[in-house]
Scaffold this active site. Structure first.
Site, PDB file in Angstrom:
ATOM      1  N   ARG A  35      -7.118  -8.079  -9.151  1.00 49.15           N
ATOM      2  CA  ARG A  35      -7.784  -9.368  -9.317  1.00 49.15           C
ATOM      3  C   ARG A  35      -9.276  -9.120  -9.502  1.00 49.15           C
ATOM      4  NH1 ARG A  35     -10.442  -8.907  -4.538  1.00 49.15           N
ATOM      5  NH2 ARG A  35      -9.229  -8.143  -2.788  1.00 49.15           N
ATOM      6  N   LYS A  52       0.808  -1.218   0.000  1.00 52.75           N
ATOM      7  CA  LYS A  52       0.000   0.000   0.000  1.00 52.75           C
ATOM      8  C   LYS A  52       0.846   1.275   0.000  1.00 52.75           C
ATOM      9  CE  LYS A  52      -4.319  -1.597   1.796  1.00 52.75           C
ATOM     10  NZ  LYS A  52      -4.778  -2.738   2.257  1.00 52.75           N
ATOM     11  N   GLU A  60      -2.693   6.748   8.023  1.00 54.56           N
ATOM     12  CA  GLU A  60      -3.491   7.640   7.180  1.00 54.56           C
ATOM     13  C   GLU A  60      -4.415   8.477   8.027  1.00 54.56           C
ATOM     14  OE1 GLU A  60      -5.856   5.451   4.391  1.00 54.56           O
ATOM     15  OE2 GLU A  60      -4.145   5.059   3.090  1.00 54.56           O
TER      16      GLU A  60
END
Ligand code: ADP
Ligand code: ADP
Ligand code: MG
Length: 640
Positions: free
Chosen positions: A299, A118, A202
């Site tokens: 995916r 990430k 975050e």
């Protein structure tokens, strides 16, 4: 299709079944793989061939790259579809396929790597001009430093595992005093699940809506998006209900988000199906400058059917065509949103009791009229990996099925889903059916007023811890009729009409019965006959199903009564089958009611075992790594 003649599906459950259905439609030979626990699973029965790849734990079967490649070679499979979860986002797996001369149904390994972490993904997105959530996503990992960063960003913050997925390794922290513990717990979960304890921090976006864009690219440089899905209804950062399109989505925001998603895919040379997830600040409505990139899932996504429903396409078919070198079947201007679709994830979990995973044999299963793997004449689609008689084990994801409804409008789709959910009958493992149906009845949800905090905020109205009288009464009626008496029980059925302690007549004409409901003895007053209640006799008792809820009732068992009220005093028991991942205490430790003593992992989630007693841990019976079954005594707490 001349290009791919055979396909191995490196997965299990509903997604393996769903992929097999499309492959079959296209005339592709299918090869299933399975662990020893899945020898009789539905995906194995559906496939043309199946190869056993090892013992039950995923780490020894579904997650072993060499075994899957070996199985593909053995079965002469030309391509491998990884599904979602398991190896689907492992670059090493895509590489291994390539090396073995097998087509990997997914993006190039380089794109998986770029989006896999990430932190790195956020750096790439920043460069590509895609907005990212403010925060710290650098290399430094010491606690003090991260805590400073959190303070700088400003609480509330979200700690996220760099290699995270499925909502794991993620903790929201509202105040500095909670940071240290949250960090440790996120790191531990991340290490267990992904073998990587690195985290990023975050800003926690206010009134967050999770809105994601389905993208698709071919190997000829074309890339389109298939609009958005709203996945804001989450519990523990895991999606529960998803829909498309997003309620209240302005056209300009849709355009901006679509463009950002396509830019994200292009920045990493993407090919195939992918999803770019954004978090949107909905405090003042959805705005073109109010959404941020969270991650890209490289995916097929669990919730892809809602996109299929509104776009009228089969995304697995697209995946196969693109992997075979074809161009995208449609260009952007030919893609339109048609109607509305909503999906609910049906889980084997006891929603009314802390969502504990629930395992065991499915002794009764009825679905409403529906299609599978696609929509045709009906407006309900059910994708599932289980049948009546199947065993739900603690080894894998608890998802039993996805129930998807579509309609011309959002209201139509929601109503159709609600009706479908209430028609489902499952006895055996407990499920979240009533919880899902409850969400669909909340007015705020129906009106489209929600964010990712919706489920937590409404939780008390969505769960019900007491057994309602009507259901208990129905259980007594069924038991009196002798249901459950002929079952495999070791304790024969004893008629309450003969036993003097089973009922009594009081002033009115009230009959009281003692029965055992879900392992607890209850006195039930027999009401008039209950309606809309379904009973299923099995396992020496009776399952009572009512509006998505289930109880298991039987006449009390003297043996068990002794255990619970005699020797078992102070025993801390495992509430479900699973693996002990952490012991917070040693023998002799003093504990206070409410302390989290042990952590058990089941169906990929951690569950803290909390003591209700204050006292001393007189004995510990388990060690980390140990597999336990429901009812196993974990520790003994001496009061005082
Ligand atoms: P999604 O948006 O598809 O839910 P997530 O990143 O949240 O994306 O998780 C991927 C999905 O794959 C989840 O539904 C999760 O339950 C499932 N999943 C993750 N790991 C595994 C696994 N090891 N086995 C089976 N399913 C898994
Ligand atoms: P995973 O890989 O586990 O799916 P994500 O980064 O996609 O992790 O985040 C999972 C969920 O957590 C999101 O769907 C969203 O509900 C919530 N979330 C993630 N980042 C934020 C954020 N910065 N602010 C608020 N909520 C967030
Ligand atoms: Mg995500």
């Amino acid at each position: 299709m001349p290009f791919i003649s055979s396909l191995l599906i490196a997965n299990r459950g509903e997604i393996a079944c769903r992929i097999i259905l499309t492959a079959r439609k296209l005339g592709v030979r299918t090869v299933a793989v399975y662990s020893e626990a899945d020898a009789k699973a539905r995906h194995v029965a559906l496939a043309d061939e199946a190869v056993c790849i090892g013992p039950a734990p995923a780490a020894e079967s579904y997650l072993v790259i060499d075994k899957i490649i070996e199985a593909a070679k053995q079965a002469k499979a030309e391509a491998i579809h990884p599904g979602y979860g398991f190896l689907s986002e492992r670059a090493a797996f895509a590489e291994a396929c390539k090396k073995a001369g097998i087509i990997f149904i997914g993006p190039p390994a380089s794109a998986i790597t770029a989006m896999g972490a990430k932190d790195e993904a956020k750096r790439i997105m920043e460069k590509a001009g895609v907005p990212v959530v403010p925060g710290y996503h650098g290399e430094k990992q010491d606690e003090k430093f991260l805590k400073e960063q959190a303070k700088k960003i400003g609480y509330p913050v979200l700690i996220k595992a760099v290699s995270g997925g499925g909502g794991k390794g993620m903790r929201r922290v509202d105040a500095e005093k909670d940071f240290t513990e949250a960090l440790a717990s996120a790191q531990r979960e991340a290490k267990n699940a992904f073998g990587d304890e690195r985290v990023l921090i975050e800003k926690y976006v206010t009134s967050p809506r999770h809105i994601e864009i389905q993208v698709f690219a071919d190997a000829h440089g074309n890339c389109v998006h298939l609009f958005e899905r709203d996945c804001s209804l989450q519990r523990r950062h895991q999606k529960v209900i998803e829909e498309a399109p997003a309620p209240g989505m302005p056209e300009d925001v849709r355009k901006a988000m679509g463009a950002a998603a396509v830019a994200a895919a292009k920045a990493v040379g993407y090919v195939g199906a992918g999803t770019v997830e954004f978090i949107a600040d909905s405090s003042k409505g959805l705005k073109a400058d109010g959404f941020y990139f969270m991650e890209m899932n490289t995916r097929l996504q669990v919730e892809h059917p809602v996109t299929e429903a509104i776009c009228g396409v089969d995304l697995v078919e697209w995946q196969l065509r693109i992997a075979a070198g074809e161009k995208l079947p449609l260009v952007q201007k030919d893609l339109r949103i048609n109607g509305h679709a909503v999906e609910a994830r049906l889980y084997a979990e006891d929603a009314d009791h802390s969502f504990l995973p629930s395992t065991g044999k499915i002794c009764h299963l009825r679905w409403p009229e529906a299609t599978e793997g696609q929509f045709d004449s009906t407006n309900i689609r059910i994708d599932t990996g289980v049948r009546e008689g199947d065993e739900v084990t603690p080894y894998y994801d608890p998802m039993l099925a996805k129930v998807i409804a579509r309609g011309a409008t959002r209201d139509e789709a929601l109503n159709a889903l609600y009706a479908a959910l209430l028609k489902i009958e499952i006895a055996g493992p407990k499920t979240n059916l009533a919880f899902l149906a409850g969400i669909l009845q909340r007015q705020d949800f129906v009106k489209g007023n929600f964010d990712t905090g919706f489920i937590d905020k409404n939780l008390s109205q969505l769960v019900q811890t007491d057994v309602d009288d009507k259901i208990a009464g129905a259980a007594v009626h069924a038991l009196l009729k002798g249901e459950g008496a002929n079952a495999t029980s070791t304790h024969g059925w004893h008629s309450p009409w003969n036993a003097d302690d089973q009922f009594q007549m009081s002033g009115g004409r009230e009959l009281n019965f003692k029965i055992d409901i879900d392992g607890e003895e209850k006195t039930v007053t027999l009401p008039a006959h209950s309606q809309n209640v379904k009973t299923v006799a099995a396992n020496g008792g009776v399952y009572v199903l009512h509006q998505g809820r289930q109880i298991f009732a039987r006449w009390p068992d003297a043996q068990k009564h002794m255990e619970d009220h005699g020797a078992g005093q102070g025993a801390l028991k495992a509430p479900m089958n699973g693996k002990v991942t952490l012991l917070n205490v040693k023998e002799g430790a003093l504990v206070t009611s409410g302390d989290r003593l042990i952590v058990i992992e089941a169906m990929k989630m951690e569950h803290a075992i909390v003591t209700k007693r204050t006292g001393k841990v007189s004995r510990l019976f388990v060690t980390p790594g140990q597999q336990v079954t429901q009812g196993t005594i974990l520790a003994e707490i001496a009061e005082g």
